[in-house]
Design an enzyme around this catalytic site. Structure first.
Site, PDB file in Angstrom:
ATOM      1  N   HIS A  44       0.830  -1.209   0.000  1.00 47.20           N
ATOM      2  CA  HIS A  44       0.000   0.000   0.000  1.00 47.20           C
ATOM      3  C   HIS A  44       0.864   1.257   0.000  1.00 47.20           C
ATOM      4  O   HIS A  44       0.673   2.166  -0.817  1.00 47.20           O
ATOM      5  CB  HIS A  44      -0.914  -0.026   1.229  1.00 47.20           C
ATOM      6  CG  HIS A  44      -1.798   1.173   1.366  1.00 47.20           C
ATOM      7  ND1 HIS A  44      -3.156   1.138   1.092  1.00 47.20           N
ATOM      8  CD2 HIS A  44      -1.539   2.446   1.756  1.00 47.20           C
ATOM      9  CE1 HIS A  44      -3.672   2.326   1.310  1.00 47.20           C
ATOM     10  NE2 HIS A  44      -2.713   3.146   1.710  1.00 47.20           N
ATOM     11  N   GLU A  45       1.827   1.307   0.918  1.00 44.67           N
ATOM     12  CA  GLU A  45       2.648   2.503   1.063  1.00 44.67           C
ATOM     13  C   GLU A  45       3.622   2.664  -0.099  1.00 44.67           C
ATOM     14  O   GLU A  45       3.854   3.780  -0.578  1.00 44.67           O
ATOM     15  CB  GLU A  45       3.416   2.447   2.391  1.00 44.67           C
ATOM     16  CG  GLU A  45       2.551   2.262   3.634  1.00 44.67           C
ATOM     17  CD  GLU A  45       1.524   3.365   3.819  1.00 44.67           C
ATOM     18  OE1 GLU A  45       1.719   4.470   3.270  1.00 44.67           O
ATOM     19  OE2 GLU A  45       0.511   3.129   4.508  1.00 44.67           O
TER      20      GLU A  45
ATOM     21  N   HIS B  65       1.951   4.220  -3.086  1.00 40.11           N
ATOM     22  CA  HIS B  65       1.913   5.682  -2.977  1.00 40.11           C
ATOM     23  C   HIS B  65       3.226   6.284  -3.483  1.00 40.11           C
ATOM     24  O   HIS B  65       3.231   7.227  -4.290  1.00 40.11           O
ATOM     25  CB  HIS B  65       1.720   6.111  -1.512  1.00 40.11           C
ATOM     26  CG  HIS B  65       0.352   5.898  -0.974  1.00 40.11           C
ATOM     27  ND1 HIS B  65      -0.793   6.224  -1.661  1.00 40.11           N
ATOM     28  CD2 HIS B  65      -0.061   5.418   0.237  1.00 40.11           C
ATOM     29  CE1 HIS B  65      -1.855   5.944  -0.911  1.00 40.11           C
ATOM     30  NE2 HIS B  65      -1.436   5.455   0.237  1.00 40.11           N
TER      31      HIS B  65
END
Length: 219
Positions: free
Chosen positions: A25-26, A29
């Site tokens: 997820h990170e 980004h």
């Protein structure tokens, strides 16, 4: 005793899934941010699947034992984007999109193994792990798409707000987060989140329908 063992197994499965779901997820980004012109997160070592780079210790503990937690925020400099609001929205959307992609791939594997794997301890554990991967990633995606700061959904919803109102709302990001966290702890948001998660699971089941059709020919 049996319930206690099942609970411990649930914590273990959730911890294992987090080792991939949160970093993915990170890192998503950071990858989209760099692709759009802002290398801030990449330069600070966030474009990696190493959990240590992303985990907040308290947030990770809360995620394992309470099912709700947080990671270290991924830094971004809107001024580095050609269009700051669009850049922030696309960067924010990358995290939930990565979780949904992982849930989708895990759902395909789950359906295949559920029907084709032998009934042994190893394969049963792997099935439970895949099921937890689907569940946790859908939950992370839905949770982060809430259109309230500091969640990813607020950056996406910001495209619909007038510029002045958008930046004014962002000034109260910390207080809004505390308010949302309290509402979650009190169970006020359980109903809306359940409806959103149910919709996501229905979509996931429909998107993997081809696996069911394939298995009808194989089994």
């Amino acid at each position: 005793m049996l319930a206690s063992r099942q609970q411990v197994l649930g914590y273990l499965l959730r911890a294992i899934v987090m080792l991939l779901a949160i970093p993915l997820h990170e890192a998503a980004h950071a990858w989209v941010s760099a692709a759009l012109g802002d290398p801030t997160a990449r330069d600070r070592g966030r474009l990696t699947l190493n959990p240590i780079a992303h985990f907040d210790p308290l947030g990770a503990i809360c995620m394992v034992f309470a099912g709700v937690g947080w990671a270290k925020p991924v830094p971004a400099n809107p001024q580095r984007f050609k269009n700051p609001r669009v850049g922030m929205a696309l960067t924010a959307a990358a995290g939930p999109a990565a979780n949904l992609l992982l849930a989708y791939l895990s759902a395909i594997l789950y359906k295949l193994l559920y029907n084709l794997s032998p009934n042994t301890i190893f394969w049963n554990f792997l099935l439970q792990l895949l099921y937890m991967t689907v569940t946790l990633n859908v939950t992370l995606a839905v949770f982060n798409l809430l259109p309230v700061p500091p969640f990813d959904g607020s950056r996406i919803a910001g495209l619909l707000l007038p510029r002045r109102l958008y930046f004014k709302v962002m000034q109260y990001e910390r207080y809004l987060f505390i308010g949302i966290f309290l509402l979650l702890m009190l169970g006020v948001l359980d109903g809306p989140l359940y409806l959103l998660q149910s919709a996501a699971f229905r979509w996931l089941n429909a998107a993997t329908r081809f696996v069911d059709l394939l298995l009808l020919r194989l089994v």
